[in-house]
Design a protein around this motif. Structure first.
Motif, short mmCIF file in Angstrom:
data_model
loop_
_atom_site.label_atom_id
_atom_site.label_comp_id
_atom_site.label_asym_id
_atom_site.label_seq_id
_atom_site.Cartn_x
_atom_site.Cartn_y
_atom_site.Cartn_z
N LEU A 1 21.34 35.71 35.90
CA LEU A 1 22.50 35.40 35.08
C LEU A 1 23.66 35.04 35.99
CD1 LEU A 1 22.18 38.46 32.71
CD2 LEU A 1 21.60 36.09 32.17
N PRO A 2 24.55 34.18 35.53
CA PRO A 2 25.71 33.85 36.38
C PRO A 2 26.63 35.06 36.51
CG PRO A 2 25.90 32.79 34.24
CD PRO A 2 24.55 33.45 34.27
N ILE A 3 27.25 35.18 37.67
CA ILE A 3 28.25 36.21 37.91
C ILE A 3 29.54 35.77 37.22
CG2 ILE A 3 29.74 37.18 39.72
CD1 ILE A 3 27.29 37.23 41.53
N THR A 4 30.23 36.71 36.62
CA THR A 4 31.54 36.43 36.03
C THR A 4 32.60 36.85 37.04
OG1 THR A 4 30.71 36.82 33.80
CG2 THR A 4 33.10 36.89 34.11
N ILE A 5 33.53 35.95 37.33
CA ILE A 5 34.64 36.27 38.22
C ILE A 5 35.94 36.15 37.43
CG2 ILE A 5 34.58 33.93 39.18
CD1 ILE A 5 35.96 35.09 41.70
N TYR A 6 36.71 37.20 37.46
CA TYR A 6 38.05 37.20 36.87
C TYR A 6 38.99 36.78 37.98
CZ TYR A 6 36.14 39.65 32.88
OH TYR A 6 35.42 39.98 31.77
N ARG A 7 39.82 35.76 37.71
CA ARG A 7 40.64 35.18 38.77
C ARG A 7 41.93 34.59 38.23
NH1 ARG A 7 37.23 29.63 39.99
NH2 ARG A 7 38.90 29.23 41.44
N LEU A 8 42.80 34.26 39.17
CA LEU A 8 44.06 33.57 38.88
C LEU A 8 44.02 32.20 39.53
CD1 LEU A 8 46.60 36.39 39.77
CD2 LEU A 8 46.12 35.53 37.49
N GLN A 9 44.74 31.26 38.97
CA GLN A 9 44.90 29.94 39.59
C GLN A 9 45.60 30.11 40.93
OE1 GLN A 9 42.95 27.62 37.31
NE2 GLN A 9 44.34 26.44 38.51
N THR B 1 36.88 46.40 34.45
CA THR B 1 36.81 47.02 35.79
C THR B 1 37.60 48.31 35.92
OG1 THR B 1 38.73 45.81 36.65
CG2 THR B 1 36.57 44.73 36.84
N GLY B 2 38.49 48.56 34.98
CA GLY B 2 39.33 49.75 35.07
C GLY B 2 40.62 49.52 35.85
N VAL B 3 40.78 48.33 36.42
CA VAL B 3 41.98 47.97 37.16
C VAL B 3 42.45 46.60 36.71
CG1 VAL B 3 41.43 49.38 39.19
CG2 VAL B 3 40.68 47.01 39.10
N ARG B 4 43.68 46.28 37.05
CA ARG B 4 44.22 44.96 36.66
C ARG B 4 44.26 43.98 37.83
NH1 ARG B 4 47.59 48.24 33.01
NH2 ARG B 4 47.22 47.43 30.92
N THR B 5 43.67 44.34 38.96
CA THR B 5 43.72 43.47 40.13
C THR B 5 42.62 42.41 40.07
OG1 THR B 5 42.33 44.99 41.39
CG2 THR B 5 44.71 45.26 41.59
#
Length: 89
Positions: free
Chosen positions: A6-14, A52-56
């Motif tokens: 399955l593809p990995i999901t990455i949470y990111r900012l521009q 993730t439990g964090v906002r970073t």
């Protein structure tokens, strides 16, 4: 990527250099991923905090291994350890 992965999901900012470091590693290792762009305002990053439990950011979810983690250096180390040797398989 194998067909069963399955593809990995990455949470990111521009334009986030730490996020780009993880994306570059995913690309170099030929790991399929999906980006979820999140709110720039730290206090509004509820989507990533729920997971993730964090906002970073960056943060990843790897459903292939059950790993959820944040912090770019840790993520890069994990990706290299987990997916770096696939070329020799």
């Amino acid at each position: 990527m194998s067909e069963s992965e399955l593809p990995i999901t990455i949470y990111r900012l521009q334009a986030c250099p730490f996020c780009e470091r993880v994306v570059r590693t995913l690309t170099e290792l030929d790991v399929d991923y999906r980006s979820r762009y999140i709110e720039p305002m730290h206090s509004a990053r509820n989507a990533v905090k729920r997971v993730t439990g964090v906002r970073t950011v960056p943060a990843i979810i790897d459903r292939n291994t059950g790993v959820t983690m944040a912090e770019s250096a840790n993520i890069v180390e994990y990706l290299e350890r987990t997916y770096g040797e696939r070329g020799g398989q």
